[in-house]
Design a protein around this motif. Sequence first.
Motif, PDB file in Angstrom:
ATOM      1  N   ALA A  54       4.707   0.419  -6.706  1.00  0.00           N
ATOM      2  CA  ALA A  54       5.227  -0.168  -8.144  1.00  0.00           C
ATOM      3  C   ALA A  54       5.426  -1.554  -8.130  1.00  0.00           C
ATOM      4  O   ALA A  54       5.103  -2.076  -9.006  1.00  0.00           O
ATOM      5  N   GLU A  55       6.035  -2.371  -6.995  1.00  0.00           N
ATOM      6  CA  GLU A  55       6.368  -3.401  -7.229  1.00  0.00           C
ATOM      7  C   GLU A  55       5.252  -4.523  -7.017  1.00  0.00           C
ATOM      8  O   GLU A  55       5.163  -5.982  -7.219  1.00  0.00           O
ATOM      9  N   ASP A  56       3.976  -4.061  -6.487  1.00  0.00           N
ATOM     10  CA  ASP A  56       2.727  -4.882  -6.306  1.00  0.00           C
ATOM     11  C   ASP A  56       1.597  -4.032  -6.561  1.00  0.00           C
ATOM     12  O   ASP A  56       0.947  -3.601  -5.605  1.00  0.00           O
ATOM     13  N   PRO A  57       1.341  -3.538  -7.859  1.00  0.00           N
ATOM     14  CA  PRO A  57       0.393  -2.722  -8.260  1.00  0.00           C
ATOM     15  C   PRO A  57      -0.984  -2.839  -8.112  1.00  0.00           C
ATOM     16  O   PRO A  57      -1.724  -1.849  -7.829  1.00  0.00           O
ATOM     17  N   GLY A  58      -1.341  -4.142  -7.596  1.00  0.00           N
ATOM     18  CA  GLY A  58      -2.751  -4.328  -7.490  1.00  0.00           C
ATOM     19  C   GLY A  58      -3.197  -4.829  -6.171  1.00  0.00           C
ATOM     20  O   GLY A  58      -4.351  -5.618  -5.913  1.00  0.00           O
ATOM     21  N   LYS A  59      -2.453  -4.610  -5.122  1.00  0.00           N
ATOM     22  CA  LYS A  59      -2.526  -5.343  -3.800  1.00  0.00           C
ATOM     23  C   LYS A  59      -3.597  -4.675  -3.001  1.00  0.00           C
ATOM     24  O   LYS A  59      -3.902  -3.452  -2.961  1.00  0.00           O
ATOM     25  N   ILE A  60      -4.507  -5.837  -2.767  1.00  0.00           N
ATOM     26  CA  ILE A  60      -5.798  -5.254  -1.902  1.00  0.00           C
ATOM     27  C   ILE A  60      -5.565  -5.474  -0.553  1.00  0.00           C
ATOM     28  O   ILE A  60      -4.955  -6.635  -0.038  1.00  0.00           O
ATOM     29  N   LEU A  61      -5.590  -4.653   0.316  1.00  0.00           N
ATOM     30  CA  LEU A  61      -5.206  -4.520   1.804  1.00  0.00           C
ATOM     31  C   LEU A  61      -6.280  -5.099   2.569  1.00  0.00           C
ATOM     32  O   LEU A  61      -6.502  -5.955   3.525  1.00  0.00           O
ATOM     33  N   HIS A  62      -7.597  -4.602   2.229  1.00  0.00           N
ATOM     34  CA  HIS A  62      -8.956  -5.231   2.887  1.00  0.00           C
ATOM     35  C   HIS A  62     -10.107  -5.131   1.834  1.00  0.00           C
ATOM     36  O   HIS A  62     -10.349  -4.275   0.825  1.00  0.00           O
ATOM     37  N   SER A  63     -11.010  -6.167   1.906  1.00  0.00           N
ATOM     38  CA  SER A  63     -12.119  -5.958   1.164  1.00  0.00           C
ATOM     39  C   SER A  63     -13.065  -7.268   1.679  1.00  0.00           C
ATOM     40  O   SER A  63     -12.834  -8.105   1.966  1.00  0.00           O
ATOM     41  N   VAL A  64     -14.453  -6.344   2.252  1.00  0.00           N
ATOM     42  CA  VAL A  64     -15.375  -7.425   2.443  1.00  0.00           C
ATOM     43  C   VAL A  64     -16.667  -6.625   1.711  1.00  0.00           C
ATOM     44  O   VAL A  64     -17.199  -5.461   1.869  1.00  0.00           O
TER      45      VAL A  64
END
Length: 454
Positions: free
Chosen positions: A255-265
Amino acid sequence: NEINEVPFFDIQLPYELALKIFQYLGKTELGRCAQVSRMWKVLAEDEVLWYRLCQQEGYLLDTSISDHSERALKTNWKNRIGAVSQLQYEVGKILCDVHSCNGVVIAGYTSGEVRLWDTRTWDYTAPILEPMHGPGDAGPQPHVSFVRINSSLAVAAYEDGTISVWSLMFGREPVHHYQHNQRIQALALGSESATVATASGFEVKVESPNDRGFWQTTETFEIQKLVNFLNLVPDVMGSPVTVAAAEDIVYLLKAEDPGKILHSVYGQPVTCLDVSAHEAAFGVKTFGWLLNEPNQILLYNLETSQCLKKMGNSIGDFTCVNLQNSPPNMLVTGNKDRRVRVFDLRQSESLCSLYAHQLGVSAVQMDDWKIVSGGEEGLVCVWDQRMGTKLWEMHARHPVRHIWFNSHSLITANIPDEKTPRGASITDDDLTAHRKHRGIIYAYEFSVDQLAVE
């Protein structure tokens, strides 16, 4: 070879004499002897005593015996002694998805029906969970896409985008029902909490009851790509936390960080995913001829969002990973290259690599001493990971899509990939004609007490 009798083990020997004989055997030889069923009779028919005496004499010192593994040693996994039951529901047509929790099994079918079995109680009448009926629901029900179960709830997602939630304590009518506008791509249920997450299109929706017990939409997340894998993080205080893998992006949704990306390559899709209370493990498919990097399992810390470890070095894709149910600091994986690998999270190289399934591995679980793996060819294998040897195997027609076990029970499900096979749609009263198309659920019971009853 587990087939021919070994006369030596037909004789009861004083354990002092047996130990003198065992002095000429190393750890591997002792382990091989252990797979011969007569071995257990040498030392007063007590596996735990045998184990402790071997440790006392300096064997097997690299393993420890806990209460859990002590209970496991008292069962008959090694000797293929057990009761096997088939959980079948013929009028459900073809099996679509299976899940289980502590011996309770949920199954969804192409008929649109959802059924429960409690394998802990042999006289249990398996109920059919009723769907939420609308005013125009007289026709055939949509196929079931996904089912999940925990200790208190059962959930089913259907092909038309609807989701039904049942309480295991309050009858067969749903306690909650909601709808997506498109097909559901993934379903997750909290391991202990009353939280459901679903992914449809570019939307992830999280539902849970409020303080008064009324279900509501807790969060809705909009993401950039279509979700392949979805997990709810266990043991989270406060708002639910969801991990979603969408093609080559892994999201940490809260909820506090709705679009957080953990990993992306870019161009490295995620091929499998599992989460524990503090970590996420997932397989990534790379292109070695371009990037000079093999397919790997990545381990991320969910609090810091940092990559802790890169494990594995495989040409094949990692197809399944089990982190949540593995012993501390361990995880087990399956791969298209036919191998099951066990990793210690404190090092990068695998502890053991087992050549397991000809068409690739589709499901895995491990505990302190054994691994159970399932393959695309329909084979279920039980391994002693300390010796790296196969204890036994069973085969059914369709790919193994679900495995769950504890110290005395094992549940497996062979689920067809083809839900509308050719020739399976003739008259419904001729049910036995389509048995080969349906898929099957097996429940194995290795308890000695249960065998006495049977």
